[in-house]
Design a protein around this motif. Sequence first.
Motif, PDB file in Angstrom:
ATOM      1  N   ILE A 105      15.119  21.798  -1.439  1.00  0.00           N
ATOM      2  CA  ILE A 105      14.278  20.382  -1.947  1.00  0.00           C
ATOM      3  C   ILE A 105      14.751  18.935  -2.277  1.00  0.00           C
ATOM      4  N   ALA A 106      15.573  19.148  -1.372  1.00  0.00           N
ATOM      5  CA  ALA A 106      16.485  17.227  -2.086  1.00  0.00           C
ATOM      6  C   ALA A 106      15.741  16.696  -0.429  1.00  0.00           C
ATOM      7  N   GLN A 107      15.526  18.007  -0.111  1.00  0.00           N
ATOM      8  CA  GLN A 107      15.188  17.141   1.574  1.00  0.00           C
ATOM      9  C   GLN A 107      13.361  17.167   1.547  1.00  0.00           C
ATOM     10  N   ARG A 108      12.433  17.574   1.090  1.00  0.00           N
ATOM     11  CA  ARG A 108      11.346  17.856   0.406  1.00  0.00           C
ATOM     12  C   ARG A 108      10.928  16.249  -0.107  1.00  0.00           C
ATOM     13  N   ALA A 109      11.567  15.684  -1.090  1.00  0.00           N
ATOM     14  CA  ALA A 109      11.877  14.435  -1.628  1.00  0.00           C
ATOM     15  C   ALA A 109      11.931  13.620  -1.141  1.00  0.00           C
ATOM     16  N   ARG A 110      13.025  13.305   0.400  1.00  0.00           N
ATOM     17  CA  ARG A 110      13.202  12.266   1.291  1.00  0.00           C
ATOM     18  C   ARG A 110      11.980  12.870   2.336  1.00  0.00           C
ATOM     19  N   THR A 111      11.210  13.115   2.832  1.00  0.00           N
ATOM     20  CA  THR A 111      10.632  13.478   3.345  1.00  0.00           C
ATOM     21  C   THR A 111       9.451  12.649   2.631  1.00  0.00           C
ATOM     22  N   ASN A 112       9.047  12.199   2.076  1.00  0.00           N
ATOM     23  CA  ASN A 112       8.244  11.461   0.520  1.00  0.00           C
ATOM     24  C   ASN A 112       8.402  10.474   0.373  1.00  0.00           C
ATOM     25  N   GLY A 113      10.214  10.221   0.708  1.00  0.00           N
ATOM     26  CA  GLY A 113      10.712   8.594   0.440  1.00  0.00           C
ATOM     27  C   GLY A 113      11.099   8.692  -1.108  1.00  0.00           C
ATOM     28  N   GLU A 114      11.197   9.615  -1.819  1.00  0.00           N
ATOM     29  CA  GLU A 114      11.670   9.746  -3.083  1.00  0.00           C
ATOM     30  C   GLU A 114      12.945  10.454  -3.792  1.00  0.00           C
ATOM     31  N   MET A 145       0.628  -1.661   0.059  1.00  0.00           N
ATOM     32  CA  MET A 145       0.300  -0.048   0.501  1.00  0.00           C
ATOM     33  C   MET A 145       0.989   0.838  -0.008  1.00  0.00           C
ATOM     34  N   ASN A 146       0.301   2.060  -0.858  1.00  0.00           N
ATOM     35  CA  ASN A 146       1.368   3.488  -1.055  1.00  0.00           C
ATOM     36  C   ASN A 146       1.018   3.994  -0.370  1.00  0.00           C
ATOM     37  N   GLU A 147       1.991   4.860   0.613  1.00  0.00           N
ATOM     38  CA  GLU A 147       1.735   5.801   2.185  1.00  0.00           C
ATOM     39  C   GLU A 147       0.889   7.134   1.363  1.00  0.00           C
ATOM     40  N   THR A 148       0.364   7.848   2.019  1.00  0.00           N
ATOM     41  CA  THR A 148      -0.365   8.784   1.583  1.00  0.00           C
ATOM     42  C   THR A 148       1.278  10.568   1.660  1.00  0.00           C
ATOM     43  N   ARG A 149       0.547  10.833   0.071  1.00  0.00           N
ATOM     44  CA  ARG A 149       2.422  12.055   0.132  1.00  0.00           C
ATOM     45  C   ARG A 149       1.346  12.966   0.674  1.00  0.00           C
ATOM     46  N   ILE A 150       2.947  13.622   1.307  1.00  0.00           N
ATOM     47  CA  ILE A 150       3.049  14.791   2.754  1.00  0.00           C
ATOM     48  C   ILE A 150       2.855  15.565   1.565  1.00  0.00           C
ATOM     49  N   ILE A 151       2.715  16.602   2.001  1.00  0.00           N
ATOM     50  CA  ILE A 151       1.814  17.781   1.061  1.00  0.00           C
ATOM     51  C   ILE A 151       2.567  18.791   1.986  1.00  0.00           C
ATOM     52  N   ILE A 152       3.584  19.547   0.817  1.00  0.00           N
ATOM     53  CA  ILE A 152       5.098  20.791   1.211  1.00  0.00           C
ATOM     54  C   ILE A 152       4.785  22.173   1.066  1.00  0.00           C
ATOM     55  N   PRO A 153       4.001  22.816   1.901  1.00  0.00           N
ATOM     56  CA  PRO A 153       3.624  23.913   1.210  1.00  0.00           C
ATOM     57  C   PRO A 153       4.908  24.278   0.653  1.00  0.00           C
ATOM     58  N   TYR A 198      12.051  16.719  -8.560  1.00  0.00           N
ATOM     59  CA  TYR A 198      12.851  18.241  -9.357  1.00  0.00           C
ATOM     60  C   TYR A 198      11.710  19.234  -8.879  1.00  0.00           C
ATOM     61  N   LEU A 199      10.998  19.215 -10.014  1.00  0.00           N
ATOM     62  CA  LEU A 199       9.937  20.262 -10.021  1.00  0.00           C
ATOM     63  C   LEU A 199       9.163  19.783  -8.837  1.00  0.00           C
ATOM     64  N   SER A 200       8.490  18.793  -9.014  1.00  0.00           N
ATOM     65  CA  SER A 200       6.918  18.349  -8.190  1.00  0.00           C
ATOM     66  C   SER A 200       7.519  18.923  -6.509  1.00  0.00           C
ATOM     67  N   ASN A 201       9.233  19.113  -6.119  1.00  0.00           N
ATOM     68  CA  ASN A 201       9.777  19.068  -4.954  1.00  0.00           C
ATOM     69  C   ASN A 201      10.056  20.844  -4.468  1.00  0.00           C
ATOM     70  N   TYR A 202       9.696  21.524  -5.821  1.00  0.00           N
ATOM     71  CA  TYR A 202      10.304  22.797  -6.166  1.00  0.00           C
ATOM     72  C   TYR A 202       9.879  23.402  -4.697  1.00  0.00           C
ATOM     73  N   ASP A 203      10.640  24.344  -3.941  1.00  0.00           N
ATOM     74  CA  ASP A 203      10.722  25.228  -2.919  1.00  0.00           C
ATOM     75  C   ASP A 203       9.933  27.162  -3.456  1.00  0.00           C
ATOM     76  N   MET A 204       9.918  26.855  -4.287  1.00  0.00           N
ATOM     77  CA  MET A 204       8.984  28.172  -4.793  1.00  0.00           C
ATOM     78  C   MET A 204       7.447  27.799  -5.523  1.00  0.00           C
ATOM     79  N   GLY A 205       7.120  28.214  -4.933  1.00  0.00           N
ATOM     80  CA  GLY A 205       5.062  28.295  -6.405  1.00  0.00           C
ATOM     81  C   GLY A 205       5.950  28.935  -7.579  1.00  0.00           C
ATOM     82  N   ARG A 206       4.884  29.176  -8.018  1.00  0.00           N
ATOM     83  CA  ARG A 206       5.498  29.897  -9.957  1.00  0.00           C
ATOM     84  C   ARG A 206       3.867  30.322  -9.243  1.00  0.00           C
TER      85      ARG A 206
END
Length: 236
Positions: A129-138, A1-9, A145-153
Amino acid sequence: MNETRIIIPPLSMYAITAKLFTHVERAVVSKYGEQGQDLVQQAVERFGYKDAEDIAKTATVDGENHTLFEYISSYHHTENKYKDLTIYALMAKLFAQLSKAVVDEFGDEGKDTIREGVRTFGEERGRGIAQRARTNGEENTIYNYLSNYDMGRSDLFTYTSDIKPEEIEQNFTACPFGQQWADDDMHEYGILYCEMIDPAVARGYNNKFEVEHDQYVLKEGNCHFRFKLKESESND
């Protein structure tokens, strides 16, 4: 079962602006000591104490530790200089004043000092950004890269992204930073940010990332990037 992805603002632009100021200030003071502090002080005063204070306060509320308050008197009694400007425009103006103060005094050496501040700022963001990815097991691969980017577009950016195997090609035709520097005739100072930021962020995310930035909004009217990273090259 896939864990729910953590949404990091995304980081707020106030936090990003204060972070950028802190890194550039550190580079300038490290290189030029008290004279560097004086130049930073002059830049903040030219930018406007009240506008700087508003950025500093909001960045603090957003959780960013910064050095901006060190250059703003608690008793300045000044008013806002800018009306109806976005935080993107304010960030551009503050950076341009910092760059102008240092470059006008130290020339090419000053440009390198500003670039160094942008480099460390970008690499710190990339590590985040790498830390954000790691938080979700990525892993810190190109696909994450873009899916974990730290600045909103913001809609103030107009761009296309073409994601290919082991490469992302992006083309920006509108950028609020570049537009503000162009409007203020601060091309020489703003370009120092443009030259460094994306390669630095990418390198912080993964030191195997290669970035080609061959066109600039402030020169050619658009920013063109090619981000290259082999899928196998992740930093475990």
